[in-house]
Design a protein around this motif. Sequence first.
Motif, mmCIF file in Angstrom:
data_model
loop_
_atom_site.group_PDB
_atom_site.id
_atom_site.type_symbol
_atom_site.label_atom_id
_atom_site.label_comp_id
_atom_site.label_asym_id
_atom_site.label_seq_id
_atom_site.Cartn_x
_atom_site.Cartn_y
_atom_site.Cartn_z
ATOM 1 N N LEU A 115 -3.295 25.206 46.163
ATOM 2 C CA LEU A 115 -3.598 26.533 45.787
ATOM 3 C C LEU A 115 -5.081 26.937 46.279
ATOM 4 N N GLU A 116 -5.519 28.267 46.904
ATOM 5 C CA GLU A 116 -6.640 28.449 47.382
ATOM 6 C C GLU A 116 -7.608 29.024 46.140
ATOM 7 N N THR A 117 -7.086 29.657 45.275
ATOM 8 C CA THR A 117 -7.831 30.406 44.281
ATOM 9 C C THR A 117 -7.723 30.230 43.004
ATOM 10 N N PRO A 118 -8.646 30.281 42.143
ATOM 11 C CA PRO A 118 -8.520 29.985 40.615
ATOM 12 C C PRO A 118 -7.371 30.962 40.002
ATOM 13 N N GLN A 119 -7.425 31.897 40.362
ATOM 14 C CA GLN A 119 -6.315 32.991 39.900
ATOM 15 C C GLN A 119 -4.962 32.553 40.304
ATOM 16 N N GLN A 120 -4.600 32.044 41.630
ATOM 17 C CA GLN A 120 -3.458 31.462 42.099
ATOM 18 C C GLN A 120 -3.070 29.992 41.330
ATOM 19 N N TRP A 121 -4.208 29.321 41.097
ATOM 20 C CA TRP A 121 -4.010 28.049 40.287
ATOM 21 C C TRP A 121 -3.378 28.250 38.815
ATOM 22 N N CYS A 122 -4.240 29.206 38.140
ATOM 23 C CA CYS A 122 -3.855 29.460 36.812
ATOM 24 C C CYS A 122 -2.378 30.244 36.748
ATOM 25 N N THR A 141 -9.572 21.375 34.255
ATOM 26 C CA THR A 141 -9.783 22.393 35.273
ATOM 27 C C THR A 141 -9.369 23.735 34.698
ATOM 28 N N LEU A 142 -8.503 23.850 33.619
ATOM 29 C CA LEU A 142 -8.213 24.995 33.002
ATOM 30 C C LEU A 142 -9.227 25.408 32.127
ATOM 31 N N GLU A 143 -10.141 24.517 31.413
ATOM 32 C CA GLU A 143 -11.320 24.872 30.772
ATOM 33 C C GLU A 143 -12.513 25.424 31.667
ATOM 34 N N ARG A 144 -12.323 25.114 32.883
ATOM 35 C CA ARG A 144 -13.374 25.541 33.727
ATOM 36 C C ARG A 144 -13.241 26.890 34.055
ATOM 37 N N HIS A 145 -11.852 27.144 33.939
ATOM 38 C CA HIS A 145 -11.447 28.686 34.418
ATOM 39 C C HIS A 145 -11.327 29.564 33.327
ATOM 40 N N MET A 146 -11.846 29.196 32.076
ATOM 41 C CA MET A 146 -11.432 29.985 31.153
ATOM 42 C C MET A 146 -12.268 31.404 30.926
ATOM 43 N N GLU A 147 -13.367 31.466 31.476
ATOM 44 C CA GLU A 147 -14.011 32.671 31.241
ATOM 45 C C GLU A 147 -13.836 33.821 32.435
ATOM 46 N N GLY A 148 -13.493 34.698 32.314
ATOM 47 C CA GLY A 148 -13.627 35.916 33.492
ATOM 48 C C GLY A 148 -12.276 35.918 34.369
#
Length: 664
Positions: A115-122, A141-148
């Motif tokens: 998957l390309e983007t953090p949004q798609q990954w989440c 990985t999820l922790e890195r994406h937590m904010e925003g």
Amino acid sequence: MNATEWLVGVCERGMNGDAQTRAAAEREMQEGWARDADMVVGAALASKHLLAVIYVANHIQGVLAEWGQDKVRNLQGVVVSTMHGCSRPVTKQLLRILEATKAQGLDVHAVLKELETPQQWCSAVAQLIDGPTLTSNVLQTLERHMEGIEEACEAVEAVLGVMKTNPPQHTTLIDTICKTSLLTRRFETASLLPIALPLMTPAQITGCLEWLLSILNSDPDSALVSVAGSYIKEYAQLQSGIPAQHVALILPALIKARSDPLCIEALKEVAFKSQAKHDVVKTILETGHLSCLTAVAEACPHEVRAVSVKLPMQVVAMIPNLGIDERLAAVECLDVLRSVYACDAEDENVAPLIEAVPQLVSCLIAEKEAPVTSGLAAVVQHTVQELSSDDVYPLLPQVLPALTAALNPPSPSLPYILKAISAIGFVAGSFGGFQGALCEGLGGVICSGNAEEAGAGLECGGSLIAVEEEVPEGFVTGCVQSAAKYLSAQDMHLTCAALSFYCKMILVRGDDLPGVGEVLKMAFEVLNSADPSEASIERRKMEVKALELLGDAAAGLSEQGFKPFMDAAGSVLVSFALHPYIPLRAPSMTSLERLLFSIPSESPPHWISHVIAAIKTNILFPVHNTHTSSAVSLLSETLIFNGFLLESHPDFVLLKSCVSSPSD
């Protein structure tokens, strides 16, 4: 035209056409899927058209079982590559297609890598992750994406759900949720705190609690207030007992945020779990805030009684000076206090309720707003029903003259005032010599032509006749004539009131009641024309009254007077004991019990086996209804002890157990 163009055209017509065009497009899509599902899947993925992808996501499960493993894996690869550059709505539907293929084998981690983007990954984590696939790498990985990232919250919520049943050995995710919420004050991440609470360490719980209390104390209008209330409620529910020092911190903040329903729920839970309930009750009583009083009365009834015997009077005294919303809150509070101060095994001192009745009646008469009037009338009714005749009779000179005077001129409060009069006289067992003035006032109301007022007046007149021996015969005749007229009224409210009147009159006058046969025929008409499906509230009330009337007739008429109606009554009552609308079952079984009570056991009716079958069904059916369970128990008891059900009967043990310990 290729397959993709065809599919896009069908979808566009399905989205933008009129009803006929949309229906035709739906049929064309169904025919295409039935003819060549592979073609539709390929065209949908190639087009990335939202409606097409939704259709595939909704129907793919039905064809996957026919596909080989290689074909499913090929589909998974195409779906993942299709996600590149897709909008969020299309991505979600593509993930639904992947989720449908999990039973055939899906490498979730391989999907996540592509998957390309953090949004798609989440989004993929939220849709696809489960116990076996929740690894430390996913968590980090999820922790890195937590904010925003809005999608991160959905992913975290899904992961927390998995963690509750599959807790990983080491994770800092909870700490990250707490820190992100505390540092950014983001509503999205803060809303995860109640979900994360069962997985938190004591230090994390304390930190979150302190932070949320600071919001309640400094910014009671913040969007985070509901989150704080939800978190504190969850926190309290997880505790076996909350120490006094913690309660002292939490309570003022919740009182300050009392306009938020979740904070009131939290206050109730904190009060219930407090190790110093008396102190909590005293603090709340000193504030005088009605929503808080109601919450603490529900949570700590015994402590409320112990701390103050004057509370009902104090709340009633507040009503004249309150706005409409606060008056409604006062009514809600009084209804809770009624049950708090009602007579029970521990304390038979009901003086607080007795003292409150005259003031409640004064407030009822003075009230102009219908919602408050309705609530006050209900509180008066329920309060006097908690008392004995010895408690209520001495109050009659204080309440009946004022209530009688309020009958003329009529006001919007009139139906509620009449209900209060009925309840007070019925419990007192007398109208204390005020029946002459009441008859005069009621006569005009019953003939007024206003359906609601006339119906309430007729019911009140029935209570008066049932309770008092000395009632002018002209008043009785007038009531009976009005009831006979209202039986065939178009307005169900009036018909219901007439049936209710006859319920009382049959018990008082028996066979001497004029037109009793016509009344019973009317009850059968109501019940035989009942619709098993949904009906209006008024229609259901009328059916309940008709059921009750049959029971009252069995008890009030002579054997000779009721004999012509016996079989019809038994059959219709048995059928209503199995009615799909559960609230109709209890009154039908109660009337059956009264009917069987008057029948000699040596000549059981032919429908007795149907009664036993109906009871068995209600025992085995998960009704979860106290009224139904009580009616089952009473009816079973009558069958057994009146000799209709002998020990040799195969259902004796089952029905006997119901009598011994009726289910609630």
